[in-house]
Design a protein around this motif. Structure first.
Motif, PDB file in Angstrom:
ATOM      1  N   UNK A  23      -2.943  -5.793  -3.047  1.00 45.56           N
ATOM      2  CA  UNK A  23      -2.899  -4.373  -2.394  1.00 45.56           C
ATOM      3  C   UNK A  23      -2.270  -3.364  -2.951  1.00 45.56           C
ATOM      4  N   UNK A  24      -2.883  -2.296  -2.261  1.00 47.36           N
ATOM      5  CA  UNK A  24      -2.438  -0.792  -2.817  1.00 47.36           C
ATOM      6  C   UNK A  24      -1.881   0.509  -1.846  1.00 47.36           C
ATOM      7  N   UNK A  25      -0.797   1.342  -2.288  1.00 47.76           N
ATOM      8  CA  UNK A  25      -0.565   2.637  -1.554  1.00 47.76           C
ATOM      9  C   UNK A  25      -0.361   3.273  -2.307  1.00 47.76           C
ATOM     10  N   UNK A  26       0.096   4.114  -1.253  1.00 47.51           N
ATOM     11  CA  UNK A  26       0.641   5.474  -2.042  1.00 47.51           C
ATOM     12  C   UNK A  26       2.208   4.806  -2.540  1.00 47.51           C
ATOM     13  N   UNK A  27       2.382   5.318  -4.190  1.00 46.76           N
ATOM     14  CA  UNK A  27       3.707   5.187  -4.865  1.00 46.76           C
ATOM     15  C   UNK A  27       4.215   5.796  -5.921  1.00 46.76           C
ATOM     16  N   UNK A  28       4.881   6.858  -5.849  1.00 43.73           N
ATOM     17  CA  UNK A  28       3.881   8.281  -7.339  1.00 43.73           C
ATOM     18  C   UNK A  28       4.901   7.764  -8.691  1.00 43.73           C
TER      19      UNK A  28
END
Length: 448
Positions: A311-316
């Motif tokens: 699963x992918x999501x915004x993470x900086x």
């Protein structure tokens, strides 16, 4: 002459002040929030870096109303201050990301840090536009993290369209973000990606055709990383007063965009099996059912992550600048039931069964006291070396919340959380057993 200019300037300022209209000030809200956090993260591995730290956060918010007229204008301002009261890593390392405070070049925590931001806002009828760097979206495709002493914040613009009853349409573009343990803004990325992206665009909406049913759809794209579609359904069936059954279904479809898989635009796929290790190719679905009876609530659910990728999501947290210095300080949330204290259970191929029991002690004469017990078990995690090995992992979380209901300390809250995470995944593939404790002291005073 100087006196005339001074009077003229004062008159212009007064005119500008009056032209704001009564609504700008009369409908304004302001508050001061205090949060003390004790955070303990014990990595139970040889060479693990343990963190024990106490920090204080101060948050001041001013939310104006809107000027009068067909088009209303407003301004929101937010000031944040963080103080490191004690502790840090027991084995300081400059390469380690501190999840509570920013760090110095030697890896030790800074003594204090802060952030000042705000949003200009415009309202026409029931449609509202916000532009600024203190945006805090809470959407299926972008969830603001507020699990430390400072909330995460984003820079860009968001528009909400609410002209029809039961329908809320949302769209916008985010260009940068500031994490929960940072005072600066940096580009956006994903887990493992060292190159930043300055374009996260999204649109979607929530539709409530009837009071017991919610339908959702959202589309988003993080340039050069991924495109994502989300579908959601929430239905609550009222069996009898005080007894209900709630179903919450969520589905994410994620694919690659642009340069992902090349250069620094890499997605690490959560260290699990993936057919395209550096790219995005994933489908994640989950179903949760909650039975509520009086003060008790029992939640049972299941989540499935496809074999092709995590699963992918915004993470900086991995984004670096031109000099290869770490810009972000980590910290991200994802709209999944498995986003627990220590783990998110989103590795490629992972199937997770989870449950939670919660109890509200108000019926026992203790209003404001609630307790939660959560258990998650993830299985079928395939070894990325391709040797056929499969791993499992589990997490057990406990939480107790209490909010003072009256008196001098009214609205003062205490939350105690304890999580234990265990995994079969070897350390070489990102596995580590973790024991985590958090103690929050929260108090917010609202002036209006």
């Amino acid at each position: 002459m100087k006196k005339t200019k001074a009077v003229l300037a004062a008159s212009i300022s007064l005119l500008s002040f009056n032209s704001l209209g009564a609504g700008f000030f009369e409908d304004a809200k302001s508050s001061v929030g205090l949060r003390t956090l004790y955070y303990e993260n014990d990595i139970r591995e040889t060479g693990g870096v343990d963190q024990r730290q106490t920090a204080q956060g101060v948050r001041v918010d001013y939310l104006s109303g809107f000027t009068e007229g067909t088009v209303g204008f407003g301004l929101d301002v937010q000031a944040l201050l963080g103080l490191n009261l004690d502790g840090g890593f027991d084995n300081e390392s400059a390469s380690t990301v501190n999840t509570v405070t920013p760090v110095k070049s030697d890896g030790s925590p800074v003594d204090s840090w802060g952030r000042l931001g705000g949003n200009a806002k415009v309202r026409i009828s029931k449609t509202e536009l916000k532009l600024g760097n203190a945006l805090a979206p809470n959407l299926p495709i972008l969830v603001t993290n507020n699990s430390r002493v400072m909330p995460q914040a984003f820079e860009g613009g968001v528009i909400n369209y609410k002209e029809f009853d039961g329908l809320n349409l949302v769209g916008g573009k985010i260009t940068n973000g500031s994490s929960r343990a940072s005072s600066n803004y940096s580009a956006l990325g994903v887990s493992g990606g060292s190159r930043g992206s300055n374009s996260f665009v999204f649109f979607g909406g929530d539709w409530t055709p009837r009071k017991d049913l919610l339908l959702q759809y959202y589309h988003s794209k993080l340039e050069n990383y991924y495109v994502q579609d989300f579908f959601g359904l929430v239905y609550t069936y009222q069996i009898v007063p005080g007894q209900s059954l709630k179903a919450d279904l969520r589905y994410f479809d994620n694919g690659s965009d642009g340069k992902v898989g090349a250069g620094g635009y890499i997605f690490n796929n959560a260290g699990g099996f993936a057919s395209k290790p550096g790219e995005v190719d994933n489908k994640t679905w989950s179903a949760m059912f909650t039975y509520t009876l009086g003060s008790s609530a029992l939640m049972l659910g299941y989540q499935s992550v496809s074999d092709d990728g995590a699963m992918v999501y915004v993470s900086s947290g991995n984004v670096r600048d031109g000099n290869n210095n770490l810009e972000g300080q980590g910290g991200a949330s994802v709209y999944l039931f498995t986003d627990a204290m220590a783990n998110t259970f989103v590795r490629a191929g992972e199937n997770t069964t989870f449950g939670q029991y919660s109890y509200d002690f108000a019926a026992n004469g203790l209003p404001g006291l609630k307790a939660y017990f959560t258990y998650l078990k993830g299985e079928n995690i395939k070894d990325r070396a391709g040797n056929g090995q499969k791993y499992s992992e589990w997490e057990r979380d406990m939480r107790v919340d209490y909010v003072v209901q009256s008196g001098v300390l009214k609205d003062f809250g205490v939350s105690l959380m304890r999580g234990n995470f265990r995994t079969e995944i070897p350390g070489s593939q990102g596995g580590a057993d973790i024991d985590q404790t958090r103690l929050y002291l929260n108090y917010t005073y609202s002036f209006k």
